[in-house]
Design a protein around this motif. Structure first.
Motif, short mmCIF file in Angstrom:
data_model
loop_
_atom_site.label_atom_id
_atom_site.label_comp_id
_atom_site.label_asym_id
_atom_site.label_seq_id
_atom_site.Cartn_x
_atom_site.Cartn_y
_atom_site.Cartn_z
N GLN A 1 38.28 41.00 35.80
CA GLN A 1 39.65 40.50 35.90
C GLN A 1 39.63 39.07 36.43
O GLN A 1 39.39 38.82 37.60
CB GLN A 1 40.48 41.38 36.83
CG GLN A 1 41.92 40.91 37.01
CD GLN A 1 42.68 40.87 35.70
OE1 GLN A 1 42.85 41.90 35.04
NE2 GLN A 1 43.15 39.70 35.29
N TRP B 1 48.80 45.73 40.85
CA TRP B 1 47.81 44.70 41.18
C TRP B 1 46.68 45.35 41.96
O TRP B 1 46.89 45.94 43.02
CB TRP B 1 48.44 43.59 42.02
CG TRP B 1 47.46 42.51 42.36
CD1 TRP B 1 46.74 42.39 43.52
CD2 TRP B 1 47.07 41.41 41.54
NE1 TRP B 1 45.93 41.28 43.47
CE2 TRP B 1 46.11 40.66 42.26
CE3 TRP B 1 47.43 40.98 40.27
CZ2 TRP B 1 45.52 39.51 41.74
CZ3 TRP B 1 46.85 39.84 39.75
CH2 TRP B 1 45.90 39.12 40.49
N THR C 1 43.05 33.94 28.43
CA THR C 1 42.45 35.18 28.91
C THR C 1 40.94 34.96 28.98
O THR C 1 40.40 34.00 28.41
CB THR C 1 42.74 36.35 27.96
OG1 THR C 1 42.05 36.12 26.72
CG2 THR C 1 44.24 36.49 27.70
N ASP D 1 33.47 43.14 31.69
CA ASP D 1 34.77 43.75 32.03
C ASP D 1 35.17 43.23 33.40
O ASP D 1 34.90 43.85 34.43
CB ASP D 1 34.64 45.27 32.02
CG ASP D 1 35.97 45.97 32.22
OD1 ASP D 1 37.02 45.31 32.13
OD2 ASP D 1 35.96 47.19 32.49
N PRO E 1 40.99 41.76 42.51
CA PRO E 1 39.73 41.55 41.80
C PRO E 1 38.61 41.05 42.71
O PRO E 1 37.44 41.12 42.35
CB PRO E 1 40.09 40.50 40.75
CG PRO E 1 41.23 39.75 41.34
CD PRO E 1 41.99 40.74 42.16
N ASN F 1 45.80 37.41 31.70
CA ASN F 1 45.76 36.30 32.66
C ASN F 1 46.97 36.50 33.57
O ASN F 1 48.11 36.48 33.09
CB ASN F 1 45.86 34.97 31.91
CG ASN F 1 45.78 33.77 32.83
OD1 ASN F 1 46.20 33.81 33.98
ND2 ASN F 1 45.25 32.67 32.32
N TRP G 1 51.80 38.58 35.57
CA TRP G 1 51.27 39.91 35.89
C TRP G 1 52.37 40.96 36.08
O TRP G 1 52.26 42.08 35.52
CB TRP G 1 50.38 39.87 37.12
CG TRP G 1 49.72 41.19 37.34
CD1 TRP G 1 50.17 42.24 38.08
CD2 TRP G 1 48.51 41.65 36.72
NE1 TRP G 1 49.32 43.32 37.99
CE2 TRP G 1 48.30 42.97 37.16
CE3 TRP G 1 47.59 41.06 35.85
CZ2 TRP G 1 47.20 43.72 36.75
CZ3 TRP G 1 46.50 41.80 35.44
CH2 TRP G 1 46.32 43.12 35.90
N ARG H 1 41.46 41.20 29.38
CA ARG H 1 42.47 41.58 30.36
C ARG H 1 43.51 40.47 30.46
O ARG H 1 43.24 39.33 30.09
CB ARG H 1 41.84 41.81 31.74
CG ARG H 1 40.89 43.00 31.83
CD ARG H 1 40.23 43.00 33.18
NE ARG H 1 39.32 44.14 33.35
CZ ARG H 1 39.42 45.03 34.34
NH1 ARG H 1 40.40 44.93 35.21
NH2 ARG H 1 38.53 46.00 34.45
#
Length: 325
Positions: A47, A152, A113, A45, A155, A81, A145, A79
């Motif tokens: 990003q 946002w 992705t 999981d 990450p 791209n 995004w 998630r």
């Protein structure tokens, strides 16, 4: 469980062991197979940000390959791209240029992705049956995004804004030089410069290259850590006007070419991501063409034009693995 890869710690919420995938040597980039003893499932999981050298994808795929080889099932919670799923930009990494920042034979901007990328690479390795990608609902390839409506959330520490992710596929190339790519400031990968650079001169030189979707604001900045920490650097801030039209990798290549004409420019010479026998710029570009062009005092326009063939080839390769329209 004996932890033999990277550094070890304990998760404060569960008291379960934590195995680092970034230690003191290259072997630490992949988990030891012993980590998957008595485990049934590896859950990924993460990003990703859609650039070949953002190393989350390499860590995910390499860990998945080790887990699958030990009979462990792998799930990827997919998630978006941030750069969307349509743009493909750059040369394919050439053989002999493999590294942590060049783990896959992809263009720098791949338009996948993380789930699609994992399906592509684990399929190549023969682990299709052990991978399950949990699809997103509502995401389409045209979405950047902001189109997702999601906030946002950085990450990683040097990816604080969507605009950072937009320019990162190009501005990361500055890491391979002696100049600052803005690490140690609040605008990493949007600020670039050095101790001897005159901001208006650099801004003018970049403006003449007619690069779409961005502007160059002359500025001074002082990094608090990493290159030139505590010193005042002259340079430019990369201003994102239109994320949909930016050709980020070409932007970075042209930027490095322009920086090479400025005082204080040099190539990074110390080991980069555990590799010491190749220049950092060659590892990032997956080729030595940019370094050779800069060394000859030439603009890399012919090399940029040559990417079209690689981009078309990659689009053909990725087609069977696309999960979203």
């Amino acid at each position: 469980l004996e932890l033999v890869t990277g550094t070890s710690d304990v998760d404060p919420w569960t008291d379960l062991p934590v195995v680092s995938l970034y230690g003191e040597e290259s072997v630490s980039l992949k988990p030891d197979p012993a980590c998957f003893e008595d485990l049934d499932l590896l859950l990924i999981d993460l990003q990703d940000v859609g650039a070949r050298y953002y190393t989350y994808a390499a860590s995910a795929v390499w860990a998945a390959e080790v887990a699958a080889s030990e009979g462990c099932e792998v799930w990827v919670l997919d998630r978006p791209n941030p750069l969307g799923g349509e743009r493909v930009e750059g040369n394919l990494r050439r053989p002999g240029f493999e590294s942590f920042v060049g783990a896959f034979e992809h263009p720098v901007v791949h338009g996948l992705t993380l789930g699609e990328l994992a399906a592509m690479e684990l399929g190549r390795a023969g682990y299709d049956e052990q991978l399950r990608v949990w699809h997103m609902a509502g995401w389409t390839r045209r979405m950047l995004w902001p189109d997702t409506g999601r906030p946002w959330i950085a990450p990683s520490p040097n990816m604080p804004r969507f605009e950072t992710a937009v320019v990162y596929p190009g501005l990361c190339l500055v890491e391979a030089t002696t100049l600052s790519e803005g690490r140690g400031t609040t605008r990493p990968f949007q600020l670039v410069g050095g101790l001897e650079i005159d901001p208006p001169t650099l801004a003018e030189a970049l403006g003449e290259r007619d690069l779409p979707g961005v502007g160059f604001m002359p500025t001074y900045f002082r990094p608090e850590f990493q290159k030139h920490a505590g010193a005042i650097c002259g340079g430019v801030e990369i201003v994102v006007w239109d994320a949909a039209v930016i050709e980020a990798y070409a932007l970075g290549v042209e930027l490095v070419s322009a920086l090479a004409e400025q005082p204080g420019f040099g190539w990074r010479s110390d080991p980069y991501e555990f590799v010491s026998d190749r220049a950092a710029i060659d590892l990032l570009t997956g080729d030595d063409a940019l370094r050779r062009a800069v060394g000859a005092g030439e603009r890399p326009v012919d090399w940029i034009a040559s990417w079209a063939e690689d981009e078309a080839e990659f689009r053909r390769r990725r087609e069977p693995h696309l999960l979203y329209g």
